[in-house]
Motif scaffolding. Sequence first.
Motif, PDB file in Angstrom:
ATOM      1  N   GLN A 127      -5.168 -70.230  57.603  1.00 12.52           N
ATOM      2  CA  GLN A 127      -5.942 -68.985  57.717  1.00 12.52           C
ATOM      3  C   GLN A 127      -5.211 -67.923  58.530  1.00 12.52           C
ATOM      4  O   GLN A 127      -5.552 -66.741  58.450  1.00 12.52           O
ATOM      5  N   SER A 128      -4.243 -68.351  59.322  1.00  9.88           N
ATOM      6  CA  SER A 128      -3.484 -67.375  60.113  1.00  9.88           C
ATOM      7  C   SER A 128      -2.432 -66.653  59.283  1.00  9.88           C
ATOM      8  O   SER A 128      -1.822 -65.687  59.732  1.00  9.88           O
ATOM      9  N   ILE A 129      -2.224 -67.136  58.058  1.00 16.64           N
ATOM     10  CA  ILE A 129      -1.265 -66.506  57.144  1.00 16.64           C
ATOM     11  C   ILE A 129      -2.016 -65.515  56.274  1.00 16.64           C
ATOM     12  O   ILE A 129      -3.082 -65.807  55.758  1.00 16.64           O
ATOM     13  N   GLY A 130      -1.488 -64.353  56.072  1.00 13.52           N
ATOM     14  CA  GLY A 130      -2.186 -63.319  55.322  1.00 13.52           C
ATOM     15  C   GLY A 130      -1.827 -63.285  53.851  1.00 13.52           C
ATOM     16  O   GLY A 130      -0.880 -63.920  53.397  1.00 13.52           O
TER      17      GLY A 130
ATOM     18  N   ILE B 221      -1.954 -71.374  49.591  1.00 16.82           N
ATOM     19  CA  ILE B 221      -1.942 -72.544  50.473  1.00 16.82           C
ATOM     20  C   ILE B 221      -3.323 -73.187  50.543  1.00 16.82           C
ATOM     21  O   ILE B 221      -3.464 -74.412  50.455  1.00 16.82           O
ATOM     22  N   LEU B 222      -4.368 -72.357  50.684  1.00 22.20           N
ATOM     23  CA  LEU B 222      -5.732 -72.895  50.765  1.00 22.20           C
ATOM     24  C   LEU B 222      -6.124 -73.582  49.466  1.00 22.20           C
ATOM     25  O   LEU B 222      -6.750 -74.642  49.473  1.00 22.20           O
ATOM     26  N   ASP B 223      -5.765 -72.991  48.334  1.00 20.95           N
ATOM     27  CA  ASP B 223      -6.068 -73.624  47.048  1.00 20.95           C
ATOM     28  C   ASP B 223      -5.376 -74.976  46.927  1.00 20.95           C
ATOM     29  O   ASP B 223      -5.958 -75.957  46.441  1.00 20.95           O
ATOM     30  N   ASN B 224      -4.120 -75.023  47.368  1.00 23.85           N
ATOM     31  CA  ASN B 224      -3.388 -76.283  47.311  1.00 23.85           C
ATOM     32  C   ASN B 224      -4.073 -77.354  48.157  1.00 23.85           C
ATOM     33  O   ASN B 224      -4.176 -78.517  47.739  1.00 23.85           O
TER      34      ASN B 224
END
Length: 346
Positions: free
Chosen positions: A141-144, A151-154
Amino acid sequence: MSDILERLIDRQFDIANGEAQPLNLPKHDIYTICNLRGGIGKTSLAFNLVYLSDSILAVDTCPQCNLTWFFDNNYLQNVNLTVHDMLLPHFVPGLGSSSHIAKKVSATNPYFENKQIFYLPSDNRLYVLPTQMAAALVQAQSIGGAQQVKILDNMLFSMKNEIQREMKEVDAKRCIIDTSPFFSGSTHLAWHACDALIIPVRTDQQSVNSLALLLKTLSDPAGEFRKIMPSNGHTPKIQMVILTHCGWSTVPGARNRPNQQTKIYVEKVLDIIRQNITQFTTDKPENHLLLLDDFLGTGRISSAKSKPIALLSAGESMTINRVRTEVNASVEKIQHQLEYIHKSIW
């Protein structure tokens, strides 16, 4: 008594006699069996539904490993790679991915001979997966921007993607995922991995409360499930609620009508389904509630032998913990109930 309840009871009589037509429900490839409470029959249901199918992959995501034990009583010595090994590389950088984890059940359980049934074993390291997941999700979540979404989907679809890969490797057309009695970790991923949920609910108030909690967890925007969502907002709907450990009236001519205690819980569960019908796969409450007998000696012998109920016969017996236990005549009715569930979901 409501019309819906009366129809449900009439249908139950036909199910008990093997005469009911399967429910007209949408059919799915991957189901997750879950409830946020233990001891209600999740693993027993998964084990028996898997046996009734073929070309199927069973996935054990509970760190207690009960489903894995049913498939292989010596799994501690025989299993090398597990669901934990399959998932961990998605949350811990630098780990290599695994493949060909699925085991053929007939190799370790002779009752599954000549069946194309495979399973992904669990292990107790899944107890720590929630912590590993939480740290990885916070970091993501710290990555925009688009990178964060990817990344979240993975992560959130890690179990789904791995299961689909394993299904392809063993040529399985269907999948059932057994879960632990708590939401976080692998159960969270199992909700995103499936097309629909099957929810066993025992005939007690705590189980009914856990059904209401599960429905709230699925829908509450402030809850843990919806706090971090994949890009497509995937939320599984509920295919079926199965009321387990049901008892029946002993009044002559009662025609498999539930006894007073069971009837109370049938009405409570029906009320919850009515109030939350938009979370189900159809708009008819009676489509989504089925009743399953208390397995009694049948269930104890099935568990002790790792033998599916479909293969048990009335009068079969064994000594369990120094107590002589016997399969009673209700086994045929239970077999019809399980077969009906199987035909209604597939």
